[in-house]
Motif scaffolding. Sequence first.
Motif, PDB file in Angstrom:
ATOM      1  N   ALA A 155     -13.463   8.397  -6.924  1.00 43.97           N
ATOM      2  CA  ALA A 155     -12.603   9.457  -7.058  1.00 43.97           C
ATOM      3  C   ALA A 155     -13.175  10.857  -7.444  1.00 43.97           C
ATOM      4  CB  ALA A 155     -11.346   9.336  -7.817  1.00 43.97           C
ATOM      5  N   LYS A 156     -14.277  11.170  -7.209  1.00 41.64           N
ATOM      6  CA  LYS A 156     -15.087  12.385  -7.776  1.00 41.64           C
ATOM      7  C   LYS A 156     -14.509  13.610  -6.865  1.00 41.64           C
ATOM      8  CE  LYS A 156     -19.222  10.372  -9.115  1.00 41.64           C
ATOM      9  NZ  LYS A 156     -20.860  10.447  -8.709  1.00 41.64           N
ATOM     10  N   VAL A 157     -14.424  14.787  -7.662  1.00 48.98           N
ATOM     11  CA  VAL A 157     -13.722  15.850  -6.948  1.00 48.98           C
ATOM     12  C   VAL A 157     -14.679  16.368  -5.635  1.00 48.98           C
ATOM     13  CG1 VAL A 157     -13.247  18.389  -7.187  1.00 48.98           C
ATOM     14  CG2 VAL A 157     -12.705  16.790  -9.032  1.00 48.98           C
ATOM     15  N   GLY A 158     -13.918  16.466  -4.528  1.00 50.85           N
ATOM     16  CA  GLY A 158     -14.642  16.950  -3.540  1.00 50.85           C
ATOM     17  C   GLY A 158     -15.084  15.859  -2.195  1.00 50.85           C
ATOM     18  N   ARG A 159     -14.724  14.646  -2.993  1.00 53.59           N
ATOM     19  CA  ARG A 159     -14.889  13.487  -1.941  1.00 53.59           C
ATOM     20  C   ARG A 159     -13.776  12.977  -1.189  1.00 53.59           C
ATOM     21  NH1 ARG A 159     -18.347   8.337  -4.592  1.00 53.59           N
ATOM     22  NH2 ARG A 159     -19.752  10.028  -4.708  1.00 53.59           N
ATOM     23  N   ASN A 160     -13.860  12.816   0.138  1.00 51.06           N
ATOM     24  CA  ASN A 160     -13.050  12.307   0.685  1.00 51.06           C
ATOM     25  C   ASN A 160     -12.447  10.701   0.518  1.00 51.06           C
ATOM     26  OD1 ASN A 160     -12.196  14.633   2.760  1.00 51.06           O
ATOM     27  ND2 ASN A 160     -14.057  14.182   3.589  1.00 51.06           N
ATOM     28  N   VAL A 161     -11.253  10.244   0.389  1.00 50.81           N
ATOM     29  CA  VAL A 161     -11.101   8.996  -0.075  1.00 50.81           C
ATOM     30  C   VAL A 161      -9.793   8.394   1.049  1.00 50.81           C
ATOM     31  CG1 VAL A 161     -11.721   9.177  -2.255  1.00 50.81           C
ATOM     32  CG2 VAL A 161      -9.291   9.887  -1.544  1.00 50.81           C
ATOM     33  N   ASN A 162     -10.044   6.988   1.124  1.00 47.87           N
ATOM     34  CA  ASN A 162      -9.100   6.320   1.831  1.00 47.87           C
ATOM     35  C   ASN A 162      -8.427   5.390   0.893  1.00 47.87           C
ATOM     36  OD1 ASN A 162      -9.348   7.059   4.557  1.00 47.87           O
ATOM     37  ND2 ASN A 162     -11.359   6.337   4.223  1.00 47.87           N
ATOM     38  N   LEU A 163      -7.132   5.597   0.784  1.00 46.33           N
ATOM     39  CA  LEU A 163      -6.595   4.658  -0.437  1.00 46.33           C
ATOM     40  C   LEU A 163      -5.153   4.239   0.126  1.00 46.33           C
ATOM     41  CD1 LEU A 163      -3.996   6.877  -1.830  1.00 46.33           C
ATOM     42  CD2 LEU A 163      -6.181   8.035  -2.586  1.00 46.33           C
ATOM     43  N   THR A 164      -4.583   3.441  -0.865  1.00 49.45           N
ATOM     44  CA  THR A 164      -3.035   2.765  -0.297  1.00 49.45           C
ATOM     45  C   THR A 164      -2.313   2.833  -1.845  1.00 49.45           C
ATOM     46  OG1 THR A 164      -3.756   0.447  -0.824  1.00 49.45           O
ATOM     47  CG2 THR A 164      -3.977   1.127   1.392  1.00 49.45           C
ATOM     48  N   GLY A 165      -0.860   2.780  -1.661  1.00 49.92           N
ATOM     49  CA  GLY A 165      -0.257   2.739  -2.934  1.00 49.92           C
ATOM     50  C   GLY A 165       1.296   2.715  -2.730  1.00 49.92           C
ATOM     51  N   THR A 166       1.925   2.877  -3.710  1.00 51.67           N
ATOM     52  CA  THR A 166       3.197   2.696  -3.735  1.00 51.67           C
ATOM     53  C   THR A 166       3.947   4.361  -4.095  1.00 51.67           C
ATOM     54  OG1 THR A 166       3.773   1.623  -5.781  1.00 51.67           O
ATOM     55  CG2 THR A 166       3.642   0.402  -3.956  1.00 51.67           C
ATOM     56  N   ALA A 167       4.888   4.873  -3.245  1.00 50.04           N
ATOM     57  CA  ALA A 167       5.525   5.962  -3.528  1.00 50.04           C
ATOM     58  C   ALA A 167       6.600   5.814  -4.709  1.00 50.04           C
ATOM     59  CB  ALA A 167       6.020   6.797  -2.423  1.00 50.04           C
ATOM     60  N   GLU A 168       6.425   6.542  -5.817  1.00 54.32           N
ATOM     61  CA  GLU A 168       7.506   6.541  -7.046  1.00 54.32           C
ATOM     62  C   GLU A 168       7.906   7.896  -7.517  1.00 54.32           C
ATOM     63  OE1 GLU A 168       5.361   4.383  -9.883  1.00 54.32           O
ATOM     64  OE2 GLU A 168       5.243   2.538  -9.002  1.00 54.32           O
ATOM     65  N   SER A 169       9.312   7.957  -7.779  1.00 54.66           N
ATOM     66  CA  SER A 169       9.783   9.120  -8.257  1.00 54.66           C
ATOM     67  C   SER A 169       9.629   9.353  -9.797  1.00 54.66           C
ATOM     68  CB  SER A 169      11.306   9.329  -8.139  1.00 54.66           C
ATOM     69  OG  SER A 169      11.644   9.306  -6.535  1.00 54.66           O
ATOM     70  N   THR A 170       9.324  10.561 -10.358  1.00 54.90           N
ATOM     71  CA  THR A 170       9.189  10.655 -11.699  1.00 54.90           C
ATOM     72  C   THR A 170      10.368  11.289 -12.281  1.00 54.90           C
ATOM     73  OG1 THR A 170       8.480  13.057 -11.513  1.00 54.90           O
ATOM     74  CG2 THR A 170       6.782  11.394 -11.015  1.00 54.90           C
ATOM     75  N   PRO A 171      10.395  11.369 -13.637  1.00 54.87           N
ATOM     76  CA  PRO A 171      11.852  11.627 -14.088  1.00 54.87           C
ATOM     77  C   PRO A 171      11.944  13.305 -13.931  1.00 54.87           C
ATOM     78  CG  PRO A 171      10.541  10.538 -15.818  1.00 54.87           C
ATOM     79  CD  PRO A 171       9.587  10.549 -14.600  1.00 54.87           C
ATOM     80  N   PHE A 172      11.027  14.075 -13.627  1.00 54.93           N
ATOM     81  CA  PHE A 172      11.039  15.282 -13.121  1.00 54.93           C
ATOM     82  C   PHE A 172      11.377  15.786 -11.718  1.00 54.93           C
ATOM     83  CE2 PHE A 172       7.666  14.602 -16.376  1.00 54.93           C
ATOM     84  CZ  PHE A 172       8.381  15.136 -17.274  1.00 54.93           C
ATOM     85  N   GLY A 173      11.767  14.586 -10.972  1.00 56.91           N
ATOM     86  CA  GLY A 173      11.988  14.724  -9.532  1.00 56.91           C
ATOM     87  C   GLY A 173      11.063  14.999  -8.589  1.00 56.91           C
ATOM     88  N   ALA A 174       9.608  14.650  -8.895  1.00 55.67           N
ATOM     89  CA  ALA A 174       8.510  14.751  -7.949  1.00 55.67           C
ATOM     90  C   ALA A 174       8.098  13.459  -7.653  1.00 55.67           C
ATOM     91  CB  ALA A 174       7.303  15.302  -8.809  1.00 55.67           C
ATOM     92  N   THR A 175       7.108  13.320  -6.581  1.00 54.29           N
ATOM     93  CA  THR A 175       6.946  12.058  -6.148  1.00 54.29           C
ATOM     94  C   THR A 175       5.636  11.848  -6.419  1.00 54.29           C
ATOM     95  OG1 THR A 175       8.512  12.037  -4.308  1.00 54.29           O
ATOM     96  CG2 THR A 175       6.410  10.337  -4.070  1.00 54.29           C
ATOM     97  N   GLU A 176       5.003  10.576  -7.193  1.00 51.93           N
ATOM     98  CA  GLU A 176       3.717  10.153  -7.226  1.00 51.93           C
ATOM     99  C   GLU A 176       3.244   8.941  -6.504  1.00 51.93           C
ATOM    100  OE1 GLU A 176       3.344   9.861 -11.498  1.00 51.93           O
ATOM    101  OE2 GLU A 176       3.623  12.036 -11.723  1.00 51.93           O
ATOM    102  N   VAL A 177       2.232   8.708  -6.264  1.00 50.73           N
ATOM    103  CA  VAL A 177       1.682   7.573  -5.725  1.00 50.73           C
ATOM    104  C   VAL A 177       0.981   6.670  -6.548  1.00 50.73           C
ATOM    105  CG1 VAL A 177       0.256   6.452  -3.965  1.00 50.73           C
ATOM    106  CG2 VAL A 177       1.492   8.493  -3.377  1.00 50.73           C
ATOM    107  N   ARG A 178       1.379   5.423  -6.677  1.00 51.31           N
ATOM    108  CA  ARG A 178       0.687   4.473  -7.862  1.00 51.31           C
ATOM    109  C   ARG A 178      -0.277   3.858  -6.934  1.00 51.31           C
ATOM    110  NH1 ARG A 178       1.141   3.182 -13.331  1.00 51.31           N
ATOM    111  NH2 ARG A 178       0.395   0.920 -13.838  1.00 51.31           N
ATOM    112  N   LEU A 179      -1.602   4.099  -7.628  1.00 49.64           N
ATOM    113  CA  LEU A 179      -2.791   3.605  -6.593  1.00 49.64           C
ATOM    114  C   LEU A 179      -2.709   2.060  -6.633  1.00 49.64           C
ATOM    115  CD1 LEU A 179      -5.457   4.426  -5.171  1.00 49.64           C
ATOM    116  CD2 LEU A 179      -6.404   4.018  -7.558  1.00 49.64           C
ATOM    117  N   VAL A 180      -3.191   1.394  -5.387  1.00 48.59           N
ATOM    118  CA  VAL A 180      -3.338   0.027  -5.364  1.00 48.59           C
ATOM    119  C   VAL A 180      -4.596  -0.228  -4.707  1.00 48.59           C
ATOM    120  CG1 VAL A 180      -2.727  -1.932  -3.783  1.00 48.59           C
ATOM    121  CG2 VAL A 180      -0.848  -0.468  -4.491  1.00 48.59           C
ATOM    122  N   SER A 181      -5.251   0.512  -3.861  1.00 50.64           N
ATOM    123  CA  SER A 181      -6.854   0.151  -3.524  1.00 50.64           C
ATOM    124  C   SER A 181      -7.236   1.774  -3.446  1.00 50.64           C
ATOM    125  CB  SER A 181      -6.827  -0.758  -2.306  1.00 50.64           C
ATOM    126  OG  SER A 181      -6.122   0.227  -1.090  1.00 50.64           O
TER     127      SER A 181
END
Length: 234
Positions: free
Chosen positions: A102-128
């Motif tokens: 996950a170096k800055v500037g690198r393209n990545v392919n990933l999977t994860g689950t979308a989760e809501s934060t207490p502040f109302g935003a959406t984050e993705v919990r990394l799976v692969s």
Amino acid sequence: MKAFVITAALSAALALSNVIQAQPGLPGGPDRMAARGPGRPPMPIGQPAPGGLRPVNAWQGKVVRWQYNDDSVFDGFYVLSGSDSVLITFPPHLGKQIAGSAKVGRNVNLTGTAESTPFGATEVRLVSINNATINDSPRQEMPPVEKFVEQKGKISSLRKGRDGMVNGVLLDNKTLLKLPPHIIMQLGDALQPGSTIGYSGNQRNADGGEISQDNLNIVHANTLTVNGQQHLLR
């Protein structure tokens, strides 16, 4: 005679009602109420229970910057996917395992689950990431041991958490002194850059798998000395 007929009819109706209520599986019957417990509404159909199954989806994009938690430990990164910036999160003790992919500037392919934060935003919990599944199981080893410290330092700047609230001060000895929000409010203008303060508290030692921002020493204060007056934090 008429009174006898009315009484018999009422008795028959009451008996029929008792038979219906005793039958299991009928809506509103005692079995249905007992299944969900007294005072509990039925679980909405089609909505997973908390902690249940979560759908895993795919994202791809360029890593634009790393994210650090309130202890300045690497626990996520932002991916620019199309026109959206998505925050990808993971447990802090996996930082060194993920950093190379996950170096800055690198393209990545990933999977994860979308989760809501207490502040109302959406984050993705990394799976692969890049077809490699991460080990997101709880740590087997003991957590880092804290040690007691008592020192002085000059305030370089105030630090804010993810919620935008000041939650500590950065000192010139590379220490991030964590302070509760109500203590920050009480001290007010006494916490100014350039001021020297004394403190004691528990210093958090880094976990072997973590990456700390700027290798800061994280101290959760127990006492604080400001303008010659020592205070106990509660």
